[in-house]
Scaffold this motif. Structure first.
Motif, short mmCIF file in Angstrom:
data_model
loop_
_atom_site.label_atom_id
_atom_site.label_comp_id
_atom_site.label_asym_id
_atom_site.label_seq_id
_atom_site.Cartn_x
_atom_site.Cartn_y
_atom_site.Cartn_z
N LEU A 5 47.75 33.18 46.38
CA LEU A 5 47.01 32.48 45.54
C LEU A 5 46.40 33.49 44.32
N LEU A 6 46.53 33.00 43.14
CA LEU A 6 46.11 33.72 42.07
C LEU A 6 45.05 33.06 41.06
N TYR A 7 43.92 33.97 40.80
CA TYR A 7 42.97 33.53 40.01
C TYR A 7 43.19 34.01 38.42
N VAL A 8 43.35 32.88 37.66
CA VAL A 8 43.59 33.44 36.15
C VAL A 8 42.57 33.53 35.26
N ASP A 9 41.96 34.34 34.69
CA ASP A 9 40.92 34.31 33.87
C ASP A 9 41.73 34.51 32.26
N VAL A 10 41.55 33.35 31.90
CA VAL A 10 42.10 32.88 30.40
C VAL A 10 41.45 33.83 29.32
N GLU A 11 40.33 34.04 29.53
CA GLU A 11 39.33 34.83 28.39
C GLU A 11 39.74 36.19 28.38
N LYS A 12 39.98 36.66 29.69
CA LYS A 12 39.87 38.27 29.58
C LYS A 12 41.64 38.33 29.61
N ASN A 13 42.45 37.31 29.91
CA ASN A 13 43.68 37.47 29.92
C ASN A 13 44.25 38.40 31.26
N THR A 14 43.47 38.08 32.27
CA THR A 14 43.52 38.75 33.60
C THR A 14 44.11 37.91 34.53
N VAL A 15 44.61 38.51 35.85
CA VAL A 15 45.04 37.85 36.83
C VAL A 15 44.63 38.34 38.21
N THR A 16 43.85 37.88 39.10
CA THR A 16 43.47 38.42 40.37
C THR A 16 44.22 37.77 41.60
N GLU A 17 44.93 38.55 42.34
CA GLU A 17 45.51 38.18 43.46
C GLU A 17 44.55 38.02 44.79
N VAL A 18 44.18 36.89 44.93
CA VAL A 18 43.32 36.29 46.21
C VAL A 18 43.97 36.56 47.49
N CYS A 19 45.04 36.03 47.46
CA CYS A 19 45.76 35.90 48.77
C CYS A 19 47.31 36.19 48.40
N PRO A 20 47.73 37.20 49.26
CA PRO A 20 49.21 37.43 49.22
C PRO A 20 50.18 36.43 49.74
N PRO A 21 51.20 36.20 49.19
CA PRO A 21 52.21 35.19 50.06
C PRO A 21 52.80 35.97 51.09
N ALA A 22 52.21 36.30 52.37
CA ALA A 22 52.77 37.26 53.38
C ALA A 22 52.95 36.38 54.31
N PHE A 23 53.97 36.89 55.25
CA PHE A 23 54.32 36.27 56.48
C PHE A 23 53.05 36.10 57.43
N TYR A 24 52.98 34.95 57.98
CA TYR A 24 51.93 34.57 58.98
C TYR A 24 52.26 34.55 60.46
N ASP A 25 52.01 35.52 61.08
CA ASP A 25 52.07 35.75 62.56
C ASP A 25 51.49 34.72 63.19
N LEU A 26 52.19 33.49 63.55
CA LEU A 26 51.29 32.58 64.44
C LEU A 26 50.75 32.95 65.67
N ASP A 27 51.67 33.57 66.57
CA ASP A 27 51.36 34.32 67.60
C ASP A 27 50.14 34.88 67.81
N LYS A 28 50.02 35.81 66.89
CA LYS A 28 49.00 36.68 66.77
C LYS A 28 47.71 36.08 66.34
N GLY A 29 47.74 34.93 65.48
CA GLY A 29 46.63 34.16 65.11
C GLY A 29 46.12 33.47 66.28
N ARG A 30 47.08 32.99 67.05
CA ARG A 30 46.78 32.12 68.35
C ARG A 30 46.00 33.13 69.34
N ARG A 31 46.64 34.19 69.38
CA ARG A 31 45.96 35.35 70.50
C ARG A 31 44.57 35.69 70.04
N ALA A 32 44.17 35.76 68.81
CA ALA A 32 42.98 35.91 68.18
C ALA A 32 41.91 34.96 68.49
#
Length: 234
Positions: free
Chosen positions: A96-123
């Motif tokens: 997920l990227l937030y785009v600030d049009v006025e400042k012409n900047t981009v912030t990465e809110v969430c990277p498109p990383a691999f999700y470890d489902l087993d780890k999530g379930r253990r948690a």
């Protein structure tokens, strides 16, 4: 009103600054960024929608990484709704990227990383065990799925109603009698709903403040009939 195309220049600069070659509208993909063999797809919308999630999921068929790009909110609130959305994006392995049009900047809110489902379930194993325990302790299905703002028939409330029913049959009961039914002995002394009163050492009765007949009358009567039958059979 801001258009989706207004976000393009900021996105282009963001990825070019990281060494990507950026092109727009490539075979139905809003923005494509290429670096070596890494192909990144970016889908733009004015807000996070189901349509955007579907588009991004389709891009995962051909792109190595996929981002959703939306305008940066004026107020960024990390509430439950936003946390749930971020969890969904992580599960879908979308960025997920937030785009600030006025400042012409981009912030990465969430990277498109691999999700470890087993780890999530253990948690979440403790929460899963709580769910399993709650389901196993409910002998009746006293709620309607989708209910909001209403009292729910939890396992604890059901146990309390069973205690009320047992007292109606026997007059007074002891914690040991509850334990014999698989109910915690401390339910009477804790008296969470203020339905019970201690009348003697280890003996409890109803204090006159009973559960609502309209809400739980039929259920109490059902439990009462069960205990009458059990007492007759003894």
């Amino acid at each position: 009103m801001m258009k989706e195309t207004d976000m393009y220049e900021a996105l282009k600069k963001h990825f070019e600054d990281m060494g990507f070659k950026v092109r727009s509208e490539v075979r139905d993909i809003d923005v494509v960024a290429l670096k070596d063999d890494l192909l990144v797809g970016i889908e733009m919308k004015r807000g996070l929608t189901i349509e955007l999630l579907v588009q991004a999921a389709l891009r995962q068929k051909t792109c190595d990484l996929v981002y959703l790009a939306v305008p940066r909110p004026r107020r960024i609130v990390k509430d439950k709704s936003m946390n749930n959305m971020l969890y969904l994006l992580k599960r879908m392995e979308l960025g997920l990227l937030y785009v600030d049009v006025e400042k012409n900047t981009v912030t990465e809110v969430c990277p498109p990383a691999f999700y470890d489902l087993d780890k999530g379930r253990r948690a979440k194993m403790k929460e899963k065990l709580r769910i399993l325990k709650e389901v196993s302790r409910r002998s009746v299905d006293g709620n309607k799925g989708g209910s909001r703002g209403k009292k729910l028939l939890t396992a604890y409330r059901e146990d309390s109603l069973r205690a009320v029913a047992l007292i109606k049959v026997r007059g007074v009961i002891s914690p040991k009698e509850l334990k014999a039914l698989g109910i915690k002995e401390t339910l009477l002394s804790k008296n969470y709903y203020n339905w019970f009163v201690k009348v003697d050492h280890g003996k409890y009765a109803l204090n006159g403040v009973e559960p609502s007949h309209e809400e739980y009358g039929m259920l109490v009567e059902q439990f009462r009939n069960e205990y009458i039958s059990e007492d007759i059979l003894k």
